[in-house]
Design an enzyme around this catalytic site. Structure first.
Site, PDB file in Angstrom:
ATOM      1  N   LYS A   1      -9.932  -1.201  11.042  1.00 10.80           N
ATOM      2  CA  LYS A   1      -8.622  -1.743  10.643  1.00 10.80           C
ATOM      3  C   LYS A   1      -7.773  -0.623  10.035  1.00 10.80           C
ATOM      4  O   LYS A   1      -8.133  -0.043   9.019  1.00 10.80           O
ATOM      5  CB  LYS A   1      -8.794  -2.879   9.636  1.00 10.80           C
ATOM      6  CG  LYS A   1      -7.468  -3.513   9.232  1.00 10.80           C
ATOM      7  CD  LYS A   1      -7.661  -4.795   8.444  1.00 10.80           C
ATOM      8  CE  LYS A   1      -7.762  -4.564   6.957  1.00 10.80           C
ATOM      9  NZ  LYS A   1      -6.474  -4.199   6.320  1.00 10.80           N
TER      10      LYS A   1
ATOM     11  N   ASP B   1      -3.127  -3.389  11.341  1.00 10.53           N
ATOM     12  CA  ASP B   1      -2.740  -4.403  10.349  1.00 10.53           C
ATOM     13  C   ASP B   1      -1.442  -4.010   9.657  1.00 10.53           C
ATOM     14  O   ASP B   1      -1.434  -3.558   8.524  1.00 10.53           O
ATOM     15  CB  ASP B   1      -3.885  -4.561   9.335  1.00 10.53           C
ATOM     16  CG  ASP B   1      -3.637  -5.682   8.340  1.00 10.53           C
ATOM     17  OD1 ASP B   1      -2.819  -6.581   8.640  1.00 10.53           O
ATOM     18  OD2 ASP B   1      -4.252  -5.658   7.261  1.00 10.53           O
TER      19      ASP B   1
ATOM     20  N   ASP C   1      10.016  -9.768  10.542  1.00 16.67           N
ATOM     21  CA  ASP C   1      11.414  -9.327  10.689  1.00 16.67           C
ATOM     22  C   ASP C   1      12.101 -10.336  11.615  1.00 16.67           C
ATOM     23  O   ASP C   1      11.528 -11.383  11.914  1.00 16.67           O
ATOM     24  CB  ASP C   1      11.417  -7.902  11.284  1.00 16.67           C
ATOM     25  CG  ASP C   1      12.617  -7.077  10.818  1.00 16.67           C
ATOM     26  OD1 ASP C   1      13.747  -7.584  10.916  1.00 16.67           O
ATOM     27  OD2 ASP C   1      12.404  -5.940  10.369  1.00 16.67           O
TER      28      ASP C   1
ATOM     29  N   THR D   1      -3.316 -13.623  -0.184  1.00 16.65           N
ATOM     30  CA  THR D   1      -4.224 -14.092  -1.244  1.00 16.65           C
ATOM     31  C   THR D   1      -3.807 -13.578  -2.621  1.00 16.65           C
ATOM     32  O   THR D   1      -4.337 -14.014  -3.630  1.00 16.65           O
ATOM     33  CB  THR D   1      -5.685 -13.680  -0.970  1.00 16.65           C
ATOM     34  OG1 THR D   1      -5.683 -12.343  -0.520  1.00 16.65           O
ATOM     35  CG2 THR D   1      -6.319 -14.574   0.062  1.00 16.65           C
TER      36      THR D   1
ATOM     37  N   ARG E   1     -14.283  -1.288   0.962  1.00 18.33           N
ATOM     38  CA  ARG E   1     -14.938  -0.440  -0.042  1.00 18.33           C
ATOM     39  C   ARG E   1     -16.462  -0.512  -0.082  1.00 18.33           C
ATOM     40  O   ARG E   1     -17.105   0.521  -0.278  1.00 18.33           O
ATOM     41  CB  ARG E   1     -14.315  -0.717  -1.412  1.00 18.33           C
ATOM     42  CG  ARG E   1     -12.932  -0.097  -1.512  1.00 18.33           C
ATOM     43  CD  ARG E   1     -12.133  -0.671  -2.650  1.00 18.33           C
ATOM     44  NE  ARG E   1     -11.789  -2.069  -2.406  1.00 18.33           N
ATOM     45  CZ  ARG E   1     -11.076  -2.808  -3.252  1.00 18.33           C
ATOM     46  NH1 ARG E   1     -10.682  -2.285  -4.384  1.00 18.33           N
ATOM     47  NH2 ARG E   1     -10.774  -4.057  -2.954  1.00 18.33           N
TER      48      ARG E   1
HETATM   49  O1  C5P Z   1     -12.158  -2.832   0.243  1.00 16.22           O
HETATM   50  P1  C5P Z   1     -12.064  -4.282   0.610  1.00 16.22           P
HETATM   51  O2  C5P Z   1     -13.297  -4.804   1.316  1.00 16.22           O
HETATM   52  O3  C5P Z   1     -11.623  -5.146  -0.543  1.00 16.22           O
HETATM   53  O4  C5P Z   1     -10.894  -4.297   1.691  1.00 16.22           O
HETATM   54  C1  C5P Z   1     -10.390  -5.500   2.229  1.00 16.22           C
HETATM   55  C2  C5P Z   1      -9.274  -5.194   3.184  1.00 16.22           C
HETATM   56  O5  C5P Z   1      -8.691  -6.422   3.592  1.00 16.22           O
HETATM   57  C3  C5P Z   1      -8.153  -4.349   2.606  1.00 16.22           C
HETATM   58  O6  C5P Z   1      -7.616  -3.582   3.672  1.00 16.22           O
HETATM   59  C4  C5P Z   1      -7.154  -5.379   2.146  1.00 16.22           C
HETATM   60  O7  C5P Z   1      -5.850  -4.896   2.156  1.00 16.22           O
HETATM   61  C5  C5P Z   1      -7.326  -6.460   3.201  1.00 16.22           C
HETATM   62  N1  C5P Z   1      -6.921  -7.794   2.780  1.00 16.22           N
HETATM   63  C6  C5P Z   1      -7.473  -8.451   1.690  1.00 16.22           C
HETATM   64  N2  C5P Z   1      -7.046  -9.705   1.359  1.00 16.22           N
HETATM   65  C7  C5P Z   1      -6.100 -10.290   2.076  1.00 16.22           C
HETATM   66  C8  C5P Z   1      -5.537  -9.655   3.182  1.00 16.22           C
HETATM   67  C9  C5P Z   1      -5.989  -8.390   3.500  1.00 16.22           C
HETATM   68  O8  C5P Z   1      -8.352  -7.935   1.017  1.00 16.22           O
HETATM   69  N3  C5P Z   1      -5.739 -11.500   1.787  1.00 16.22           N
END
Ligand code: C5P
Length: 237
Positions: A35, A62, A67, A126, A217
């Site tokens: 992603k 992503d 727009d 979220t 992460r």
């Molecule tokens: O590092 P982590 O596992 O928290 O990353 C989750 C990914 O999903 C990040 O790129 C974050 O921006 C994305 N994301 C999220 N919650 C959302 C939408 C996208 O954590 N509601």
């Protein structure tokens, strides 16, 4: 039937092209999609997409397009031409905007004889709660608003939505078995939660009805990212 690995989307949230290259090389063959989000794409542009695709890997672009319909339709065309396997739009852009994105992506893919990407809609971020929704003038209860936007996205021809672990069952109930649900906020039981508050483990998310899970992460910051990814795939299977 999808292979367990195909369900794992790795959030390649890094600042530099070199870091992206290193992680893509390492995790190639161990995750389903990479992603690429706003930071990395704004910094490195399409060359980061080419770099990953040249390793034979699939891309989830992503950029959450939101727009006027014509502009989103053009952006969707470009995301398709880049060879993304998936990309995102904001459902708050409305029915017409989503429909135009679906049509323009389909048309250019057909014209170029390339695969058509899956299009996913963001419902309510979220990071938003009912206080923030009210701030922007939305008085509908949050869950009701999520269902409303998910069903609107489905009607516009979008393939699925990004949903928090808490919303999976609700969306599945309202949008049916074939509507894709992609869930971030997933944490293996052994990992720290970082800033994610409402997490599920990979197994729980898939059992709750998620088609794909997004993990960043816990893989990126692991001592052994390959092992971390493999363990998640194992748990999915
Ligand atoms: O590092 P982590 O596992 O928290 O990353 C989750 C990914 O999903 C990040 O790129 C974050 O921006 C994305 N994301 C999220 N919650 C959302 C939408 C996208 O954590 N509601």
């Amino acid at each position: 039937m999808m292979e367990p690995r195909e369900r794992l989307i790795f959030a390649l949230d890094v600042e530099r092209f070199g870091d992206a290259q290193k992680l893509a090389g390492l995790l190639k063959g161990h995750v389903g999609l990479f992603k690429v989000g706003k930071q990395l794409f704004t910094h490195a542009g399409p060359k980061v997409i080419d770099m990953i695709r040249n390793k034979g890997e699939r891309i989830f672009l992503d950029l959450k397009f939101h727009d006027i319909p014509n502009t989103v339709a053009k952006a969707a065309e470009e995301a398709t031409k880049l060879g993304s396997a998936m990309f995102t739009v904001h459902s708050m852009g409305g029915y017409e905007m989503m429909k135009r994105a679906v049509e323009s992506s389909r048309n250019i893919a057909k014209h170029l004889n390339i695969p058509r990407p899956l299009i996913l809609a963001v419902t309510i971020l979220t990071s938003m709660d009912e206080v923030i929704l009210e701030e922007v003038g939305i008085k509908t209860p949050l869950k009701q608003q999520v269902v409303r936007l998910a069903t609107l996205a489905k009607r516009a021809g979008v393939n699925g939505v990004i949903a928090s672990p808490r919303e999976i069952r609700l969306i599945r109930d309202h949008c049916g078995a074939h509507f894709l649900i992609v869930t971030p906020g997933v944490r293996p039981a052994s990992a720290t939660k970082d800033d994610q508050k409402r997490t599920l483990t990979p197994g729980e998310a898939v059992r709750a009805g998620a088609d794909y899970i997004v993990v960043g992460r816990p893989i990126k910051e692991a001592d052994d990212p390959v092992k971390a990814a493999d363990e998640i795939v194992e748990e999915i299977s």
